[in-house]
Structures are given as structure tokens and as C-alpha cells.
Motif scaffolding. Structure first.
Motif, PDB file in Angstrom:
ATOM      1  N   ASN A   9       0.811  -1.215   0.000  1.00  0.00           N
ATOM      2  CA  ASN A   9       0.000   0.000   0.000  1.00  0.00           C
ATOM      3  C   ASN A   9       0.845   1.266   0.000  1.00  0.00           C
ATOM      4  O   ASN A   9       0.382   2.310  -0.420  1.00  0.00           O
ATOM      5  CB  ASN A   9      -0.953   0.021   1.193  1.00  0.00           C
TER       6      ASN A   9
ATOM      7  N   ASP B 267     -12.766  -6.868   3.941  1.00  0.00           N
ATOM      8  CA  ASP B 267     -11.407  -6.702   3.429  1.00  0.00           C
ATOM      9  C   ASP B 267     -11.297  -5.628   2.354  1.00  0.00           C
ATOM     10  O   ASP B 267     -10.319  -4.878   2.326  1.00  0.00           O
ATOM     11  CB  ASP B 267     -10.874  -8.030   2.878  1.00  0.00           C
TER      12      ASP B 267
ATOM     13  N   ALA C  35      -8.961  -2.358   2.628  1.00  0.00           N
ATOM     14  CA  ALA C  35      -7.935  -2.069   1.625  1.00  0.00           C
ATOM     15  C   ALA C  35      -8.113  -0.657   1.062  1.00  0.00           C
ATOM     16  O   ALA C  35      -7.136   0.073   0.872  1.00  0.00           O
ATOM     17  CB  ALA C  35      -7.978  -3.104   0.504  1.00  0.00           C
TER      18      ALA C  35
END
Length: 94
Positions: free
Chosen positions: A4, A33, A37
Motif C-alpha cells: 500500500n 477486506d 484495503a
């Protein structure tokens, strides 16, 4: 899988009319999830721009999501609500 820290979202700047659209609530079925994210990438995008807060609409998503960093603490706020409103108006430019 890509880290990320290397990801960043495209920022929508004013006076883009997209920023005036009403965002939709995040449905309970959307928690998981994918939402985690998304908020991680939003936080990283905010950091990449040396910002302190970022709303989903600012990255092209009409969802009621806000990420912020206050006193070195990351915050993720989903479906915020205004519960008290004053009559004071403050005009400023970011």
C-alpha cells in the motif's frame, strides 16, 4: 501483492463539480477486506500529499468515508453524521 505504501489514488480538486455530489452511505454488507484495503490506500494517498484528512469523494468515490491523521493517530470514519450545527460560518481556502 503490491504494498500500500507504493499506491496512491488520484485526487479530485475543486472546483470540480464532482465534489458537490451527495455521497452514499456505506452499507453494512460493504464492511470487510475490500473496505479495509480502500481505507488503507486512502490513508497512504493522504500521507503522499502531506495531508491530514481525505474524503472518499476527493478520490472519486461517492461514499461517506473519511480518513484522517490527528496527533499521529490514523482515524477511519464511516457514515459520519452531523448531530449539532452552529450558525457560525467560516470561509477559507485550502
Amino acid at each position: 501483492m503490491e504494498d500500500n505504501q507504493s499506491k496512491s489514488l488520484q485526487i479530485v480538486y475543486g472546483p470540480d463539480a464532482f465534489l458537490n455530489q451527495r455521497s452514499l452511505e456505506v452499507d453494512a454488507s460493504e464492511f470487510g477486506d475490500n473496505l479495509k484495503a480502500l481505507t488503507d490506500v486512502m490513508l497512504q494517498s493522504m500521507r503522499n500529499m502531506n495531508g491530514v484528512g481525505l474524503a472518499a469523494v476527493q478520490v472519486g468515490l461517492l461514499k461517506k468515508i473519511l480518513v484522517a491523521n490527528i496527533e499521529d493517530r490514523d482515524l477511519v470514519i464511516i457514515n459520519p453524521m452531523v448531530i449539532n450545527l452552529s450558525s457560525e460560518v467560516v470561509n477559507s481556502q485550502e
